[in-house]
Design a protein around this motif. Structure first.
Motif, PDB file in Angstrom:
ATOM      1  N   UNK A  62       0.805  -1.225   0.000  1.00 38.48           N
ATOM      2  CA  UNK A  62       0.000   0.000   0.000  1.00 38.48           C
ATOM      3  C   UNK A  62       0.842   1.281   0.000  1.00 38.48           C
ATOM      4  N   UNK A  63       2.054   1.198   0.523  1.00 40.45           N
ATOM      5  CA  UNK A  63       2.889   2.393   0.716  1.00 40.45           C
ATOM      6  C   UNK A  63       3.004   3.258  -0.545  1.00 40.45           C
ATOM      7  N   UNK A  64       3.351   2.715  -1.728  1.00 42.19           N
ATOM      8  CA  UNK A  64       3.503   3.583  -2.904  1.00 42.19           C
ATOM      9  C   UNK A  64       2.185   4.239  -3.349  1.00 42.19           C
ATOM     10  N   UNK A  65       1.070   3.674  -2.929  1.00 48.17           N
ATOM     11  CA  UNK A  65      -0.222   4.263  -3.266  1.00 48.17           C
ATOM     12  C   UNK A  65      -0.570   5.430  -2.344  1.00 48.17           C
ATOM     13  N   UNK A  66       0.210   5.610  -1.274  1.00 46.23           N
ATOM     14  CA  UNK A  66      -0.065   6.647  -0.282  1.00 46.23           C
ATOM     15  C   UNK A  66       0.976   7.764  -0.238  1.00 46.23           C
ATOM     16  N   UNK A  67       2.242   7.443  -0.453  1.00 47.97           N
ATOM     17  CA  UNK A  67       3.301   8.444  -0.354  1.00 47.97           C
ATOM     18  C   UNK A  67       3.047   9.564  -1.360  1.00 47.97           C
ATOM     19  N   UNK A  68       3.134  10.793  -0.855  1.00 48.46           N
ATOM     20  CA  UNK A  68       2.939  11.960  -1.708  1.00 48.46           C
ATOM     21  C   UNK A  68       1.489  12.386  -1.873  1.00 48.46           C
ATOM     22  N   UNK A  69       0.577  11.665  -1.218  1.00 51.09           N
ATOM     23  CA  UNK A  69      -0.855  11.980  -1.333  1.00 51.09           C
ATOM     24  C   UNK A  69      -1.316  12.822  -0.145  1.00 51.09           C
ATOM     25  N   UNK A  70      -2.430  13.525  -0.348  1.00 54.53           N
ATOM     26  CA  UNK A  70      -3.054  14.341   0.687  1.00 54.53           C
ATOM     27  C   UNK A  70      -3.832  13.427   1.632  1.00 54.53           C
ATOM     28  N   UNK A  71      -3.443  13.349   2.922  1.00 56.00           N
ATOM     29  CA  UNK A  71      -4.117  12.427   3.840  1.00 56.00           C
ATOM     30  C   UNK A  71      -5.546  12.831   4.184  1.00 56.00           C
ATOM     31  N   UNK A  72      -5.942  14.046   3.840  1.00 55.17           N
ATOM     32  CA  UNK A  72      -7.303  14.461   4.151  1.00 55.17           C
ATOM     33  C   UNK A  72      -8.310  13.948   3.124  1.00 55.17           C
ATOM     34  N   UNK A  73      -7.829  13.352   2.045  1.00 53.43           N
ATOM     35  CA  UNK A  73      -8.705  12.769   1.020  1.00 53.43           C
ATOM     36  C   UNK A  73      -8.985  11.309   1.363  1.00 53.43           C
ATOM     37  N   UNK A  74      -9.597  11.102   2.507  1.00 51.59           N
ATOM     38  CA  UNK A  74      -9.732   9.762   3.085  1.00 51.59           C
ATOM     39  C   UNK A  74     -10.494   8.809   2.170  1.00 51.59           C
ATOM     40  N   UNK A  75     -11.661   9.191   1.710  1.00 49.38           N
ATOM     41  CA  UNK A  75     -12.459   8.275   0.886  1.00 49.38           C
ATOM     42  C   UNK A  75     -11.741   7.894  -0.401  1.00 49.38           C
ATOM     43  N   UNK A  76     -11.131   8.859  -1.054  1.00 48.85           N
ATOM     44  CA  UNK A  76     -10.405   8.570  -2.291  1.00 48.85           C
ATOM     45  C   UNK A  76      -9.215   7.659  -2.067  1.00 48.85           C
ATOM     46  N   UNK A  77      -8.482   7.893  -0.992  1.00 53.24           N
ATOM     47  CA  UNK A  77      -7.330   7.038  -0.699  1.00 53.24           C
ATOM     48  C   UNK A  77      -7.763   5.626  -0.341  1.00 53.24           C
ATOM     49  N   UNK A  78      -8.804   5.517   0.474  1.00 53.63           N
ATOM     50  CA  UNK A  78      -9.286   4.191   0.849  1.00 53.63           C
ATOM     51  C   UNK A  78      -9.747   3.434  -0.399  1.00 53.63           C
ATOM     52  N   UNK A  79     -10.475   4.117  -1.282  1.00 56.90           N
ATOM     53  CA  UNK A  79     -10.925   3.485  -2.528  1.00 56.90           C
ATOM     54  C   UNK A  79      -9.740   3.065  -3.389  1.00 56.90           C
ATOM     55  N   UNK A  80      -8.709   3.893  -3.424  1.00 61.30           N
ATOM     56  CA  UNK A  80      -7.509   3.594  -4.216  1.00 61.30           C
ATOM     57  C   UNK A  80      -6.805   2.344  -3.683  1.00 61.30           C
ATOM     58  N   UNK A  81      -6.686   2.245  -2.352  1.00 66.45           N
ATOM     59  CA  UNK A  81      -6.044   1.073  -1.752  1.00 66.45           C
ATOM     60  C   UNK A  81      -6.862  -0.182  -1.990  1.00 66.45           C
ATOM     61  N   UNK A  82      -8.163  -0.066  -1.825  1.00 65.69           N
ATOM     62  CA  UNK A  82      -9.037  -1.224  -2.022  1.00 65.69           C
ATOM     63  C   UNK A  82      -8.973  -1.694  -3.473  1.00 65.69           C
ATOM     64  N   UNK A  83      -9.079  -0.757  -4.400  1.00 67.30           N
ATOM     65  CA  UNK A  83      -9.025  -1.119  -5.823  1.00 67.30           C
ATOM     66  C   UNK A  83      -7.657  -1.683  -6.191  1.00 67.30           C
ATOM     67  N   UNK A  84      -6.608  -1.167  -5.574  1.00 69.48           N
ATOM     68  CA  UNK A  84      -5.258  -1.636  -5.877  1.00 69.48           C
ATOM     69  C   UNK A  84      -4.991  -3.059  -5.432  1.00 69.48           C
ATOM     70  N   UNK A  85      -5.796  -3.538  -4.494  1.00 67.55           N
ATOM     71  CA  UNK A  85      -5.608  -4.908  -3.998  1.00 67.55           C
ATOM     72  C   UNK A  85      -6.870  -5.753  -4.205  1.00 67.55           C
TER      73      UNK A  85
END
Length: 139
Positions: A62-85
């Motif tokens: 999950x790390x490369x999907x998060x580094x450099x991203x805005x942590x306040x975009x919670x729903x988008x990041x969670x969706x990105x991690x879920x879709x990535x796996x």
């Protein structure tokens, strides 16, 4: 504010003062998310209790999907991690780590806003809560 680093911290202790709990070592896993603003968010994964050595490899995915991203975009990041796996991470261990990441994101959002997390989650619902405790020393 951008995510700069994610670390896994395994906390292990022997609970030997409880006659009803097995006296072997028990571990919990914390995920600490760091930002370029100097804030950190913390989340806990129950996977640390059952398979502590599995937490870091899953976080590594999950790390490369998060580094450099805005942590306040919670729903988008969670969706990105879920879709990535999606092919291997829809249940179990991966979801446990994803949940800890989600907790860390919410922790960061509350710290950045300077408010208690419960305010971001809809406000105070109870003045008091009954206490439930398990796994600690028996009285």
């Amino acid at each position: 504010m951008l995510i700069t680093e994610l670390r896994t911290h395994l906390l292990t202790a022997r609970w030997d003062s409880d006659p009803y709990f097995p006296p072997q070592l028990h571990t919990t896993a914390l995920i600490v998310m760091h930002t370029d603003a100097g804030l950190t968010g913390v989340g806990e994964t129950i996977l640390g209790y059952f398979a502590p050595d599995a937490v870091e490899p899953i976080l590594n995915f999950y790390r490369p999907l998060l580094i450099g991203k805005d942590p306040e975009q919670i729903n988008g990041l969670r969706d990105r991690l879920y879709a990535g796996s999606i092919y291997w991470g829809r249940t179990g261990a991966a979801m446990s780590v994803l949940s800890a990441v989600d907790m860390a994101l919410w922790d960061l959002k509350a710290k950045a806003a300077g408010v208690p997390l419960y305010q971001l989650l809809g406000g105070l619902a109870h003045d008091t809560l009954p206490l439930y405790c398990s796994g600690g020393p028996a009285l």
